[in-house]
Design a protein around this motif. Sequence first.
Motif, PDB file in Angstrom:
ATOM      1  N   THR A  78     -26.135  -4.627  -1.035  1.00  0.00           N
ATOM      2  CA  THR A  78     -26.082  -3.714   0.120  1.00  0.00           C
ATOM      3  C   THR A  78     -26.204  -2.264  -0.339  1.00  0.00           C
ATOM      4  OG1 THR A  78     -24.691  -5.274   1.314  1.00  0.00           O
ATOM      5  CG2 THR A  78     -24.694  -3.007   2.093  1.00  0.00           C
ATOM      6  N   GLN A  79     -25.518  -1.903  -1.419  1.00  0.00           N
ATOM      7  CA  GLN A  79     -25.645  -0.550  -1.953  1.00  0.00           C
ATOM      8  C   GLN A  79     -27.068  -0.270  -2.426  1.00  0.00           C
ATOM      9  OE1 GLN A  79     -22.491   1.135  -4.446  1.00  0.00           O
ATOM     10  NE2 GLN A  79     -21.365  -0.764  -4.189  1.00  0.00           N
ATOM     11  N   PHE A  82     -29.204   0.323   0.696  1.00  0.00           N
ATOM     12  CA  PHE A  82     -28.833   1.639   1.228  1.00  0.00           C
ATOM     13  C   PHE A  82     -29.407   2.759   0.358  1.00  0.00           C
ATOM     14  CE2 PHE A  82     -25.747   5.098   0.581  1.00  0.00           C
ATOM     15  CZ  PHE A  82     -25.802   5.710   1.828  1.00  0.00           C
ATOM     16  N   LEU A  95     -28.132   5.219   6.132  1.00  0.00           N
ATOM     17  CA  LEU A  95     -27.115   4.591   6.978  1.00  0.00           C
ATOM     18  C   LEU A  95     -27.755   3.645   7.993  1.00  0.00           C
ATOM     19  CD1 LEU A  95     -24.755   7.640   7.619  1.00  0.00           C
ATOM     20  CD2 LEU A  95     -24.343   5.675   6.124  1.00  0.00           C
ATOM     21  N   PHE A  98     -28.546   0.532   6.176  1.00  0.00           N
ATOM     22  CA  PHE A  98     -27.308  -0.208   5.904  1.00  0.00           C
ATOM     23  C   PHE A  98     -26.888  -1.049   7.104  1.00  0.00           C
ATOM     24  CE2 PHE A  98     -22.707   0.197   6.818  1.00  0.00           C
ATOM     25  CZ  PHE A  98     -22.247  -0.816   5.979  1.00  0.00           C
ATOM     26  N   TRP A 101     -29.267  -3.913   7.686  1.00  0.00           N
ATOM     27  CA  TRP A 101     -29.107  -4.917   6.644  1.00  0.00           C
ATOM     28  C   TRP A 101     -27.852  -5.768   6.841  1.00  0.00           C
ATOM     29  CZ3 TRP A 101     -31.620  -6.841   2.413  1.00  0.00           C
ATOM     30  CH2 TRP A 101     -30.850  -7.473   1.437  1.00  0.00           C
ATOM     31  N   SER A 102     -26.759  -5.158   7.236  1.00  0.00           N
ATOM     32  CA  SER A 102     -25.464  -5.848   7.216  1.00  0.00           C
ATOM     33  C   SER A 102     -25.000  -6.377   8.566  1.00  0.00           C
ATOM     34  CB  SER A 102     -24.390  -4.903   6.664  1.00  0.00           C
ATOM     35  OG  SER A 102     -24.328  -3.709   7.424  1.00  0.00           O
ATOM     36  N   PHE A 445     -16.877  -2.343   3.532  1.00  0.00           N
ATOM     37  CA  PHE A 445     -18.138  -1.672   3.209  1.00  0.00           C
ATOM     38  C   PHE A 445     -17.984  -0.181   2.934  1.00  0.00           C
ATOM     39  CE2 PHE A 445     -20.059  -5.374   5.411  1.00  0.00           C
ATOM     40  CZ  PHE A 445     -20.990  -5.731   4.453  1.00  0.00           C
ATOM     41  N   ILE A 449     -20.301   2.398   0.051  1.00  0.00           N
ATOM     42  CA  ILE A 449     -21.313   3.274   0.637  1.00  0.00           C
ATOM     43  C   ILE A 449     -20.964   4.737   0.399  1.00  0.00           C
ATOM     44  CG2 ILE A 449     -22.391   3.972   2.792  1.00  0.00           C
ATOM     45  CD1 ILE A 449     -23.292   1.258   1.700  1.00  0.00           C
TER      46      ILE A 449
END
Length: 559
Positions: A78-79, A82, A95, A98, A101-102, A445, A449
Motif C-alpha cells: 500500500t505504501q 501511494f 491519497l 491510496f 487501492w485500499s 493505515f 502513510i
Amino acid sequence: MEVQDITANDAVAARPLAHRLAETLKHFSHLGFTAFGGPGVHVVILRQRFVDQLGWIDSTTFADLFSLGNALPGPGSTQLAFSIATVRNGAIAGLLAFFIWSLPASCGMAGLAAGIKEIPETLPPIVLAFLTGLNTAAVGLIALAAYQLSSTATTERVTTLIVFLSAAFGICYHAPWMYPSIMVGGGMLTLAWDFRRAVLDKLLSSQAKRRMSKRREGAAQREAVAVAQTEAGIPMQVLPQRPESEHAQGAERSRSNSPEPKKETVRTDRELGVLDTGAASLRQRTAASQLAGSSTSALRQPSETSEQRAQDELSATQPAMMPLMVLSPALSAFVFASFVILLIVALAVRGALQNHGVEVPRALDLFDNMLVAGTIICGGGPVVIPLLRGYVVDPGWVSSRDFLLGFAILQAFPGPNFAFACYLGVLSLPSNPPLGAVLGFLGIFTPGIMLKLSLLPLYNRWRRNTVAKSVLRGLNAAASGLVYTAVWQLFLVGYIYTPPHAAPGQVNQSVSGPLTADPWWAVVAAGSFVATQSFGVLPALSVLLGGVAGLAWFGVISK
C-alpha cells in the motif's frame, strides 16, 4: 494545501491538479478490484504497470520506494502504490490512489464481518477444502513474487547473501523487532561492503603511486650518474670495448708511427670521443626518461582506463533518475509532527483512564491497538496478522473461529492484507459496526502513510548520495528476502480443517495447520506458480483455480 516540491518534474507539476488526479484515477481505478495475491504479488503488479508499461518512475526509484516501504512500519504494498502516485502527481493524487487501492478490500472485509455471525459454527468440509485451495494458490503466488523480486535484488554476492539471511532469520524467528532489525542489518552490510571495496581500491591506488614514485627516483638517479660521468670525461661503457691496456698500447703505437701532423688528429679524435660519449649519455638519458615515462604511463593508464570503463558501464546500466514530486521540507516536518502528536495523545488518554480506574471505551481501545500495530510492525500483512490476533482475540472481542475464517477468506480478496483490520473492527464493536470499520481502517493505515509522506522529501534529497544508494541496495535485498517469510508463514496456516473430536465442553470449531497435511496442496501451490509465471494466467484466476483444486481434492477423498 501546497504540495509542490523543490525538485518536481516541471512537465508534470505544471499540469493542473485536476489533470493529475484524472491520470491517477485512470490508472489506479481497477487495481483495488484486481490486485489479488497478497503483498508480494502486488509489488510485481505495480512494477509491471508503472515502470515497464507507463514509465512513471524508473526501476531504481521503484526499488528504492519498495525498500523504504518495507523499512518503515505499515503495509508495504500500500505504501508503494501511494508513493508511486505521490512522486508522479503530488500528495493529493497519492491519497486518492491510496483510497482507490485500499477501500474495495476494506469494504469487502467489513461486509464479510457483518455476515460472519450467520455462518454456522461448524463449516461443511467442502467449504473448508475450498478455503484451503485459496490459501494454497496464494502461497504459490507469493513464492513467485519472492522469486521475481529476489532475482532483481541479487546483483552481486553481498546482496545474494542478504536475501538468504533475511529469509532465514525471518523464517526462524517471529519477534516483532526482528523485521526492522533485518532491514537495518541489510543496509549496514551493503554499506560496509562498499566501504571495504572503496578502501581496498584506494589502498591499491596508493601502492601503485609508491611504485611509480620509486621508478621515477631510480630513473633520476641513473640520469644524475650519467651527467656526472659526462662532466668528468669518463666514457660511458655503452658497447663492449677493448681492455684498457690494449687500448693504451694501440694508442702508443699510433703516436710513434704517425707523423707530427697526426697529433692534431689524435686530439680531434679524443674530442670526438668525448663528444661521442656525451651523445651516448644524452641518448641514454633520453631513453631512461622515455622508459620512466612509459612505466609511469603503464601504471597510470590501466587505472584511468578501468575507472573510465566502470563509469561508462554504470551510466549505461543505470538510467538517469527522474525528478520527484514531494512535499516541501516544512510541510513534511508538519506531517511528521502531527503523527507523533496523534500517537502520544491517543496512548496518553488511554493510559490516563486506566490509571484512574475508568473503563476505557471499546472504540478508543480498538483505535489505539490498531494504531500501535500500524506503528511498530514492519514487513506488511503476514507480520501484522499474528499481532492483531493478540489484540482482538485475547481480550475476547473476536472469537478464534471468526478470526481464522476472516484470515482464510482474506486470501481471495484483492488489495492489501491490512484491510483485515476493518473486518476485526466490525466484530470488535458489535454495537456500532460502521464505526469499528472506520477506526480499524484509520488506525492501521495512518502510521505508514504519514511516515512515508513525511520522509519522501529526505529520500528525494539523498537518493543520489553514494552512501544512501549503498544502504538502499541492502534494504531492497532484505525486503526481498522477507517475502519468503510470508510464503512460509502462510504455508504453516493454509490448511483449514475441523478436528474429528472436540475437547470436552467445547464446540468442534475449525482450526488451521500446515499444508503438508496432503501432498496435493504442494501440487496446487506449484501449479499456481507455473500458471502465472510461464502461461501468463492472471493472479485472480490462479487463486480461483486453487479453490477449484480444493473442491476436486474434496471430491476425491470423500468417496
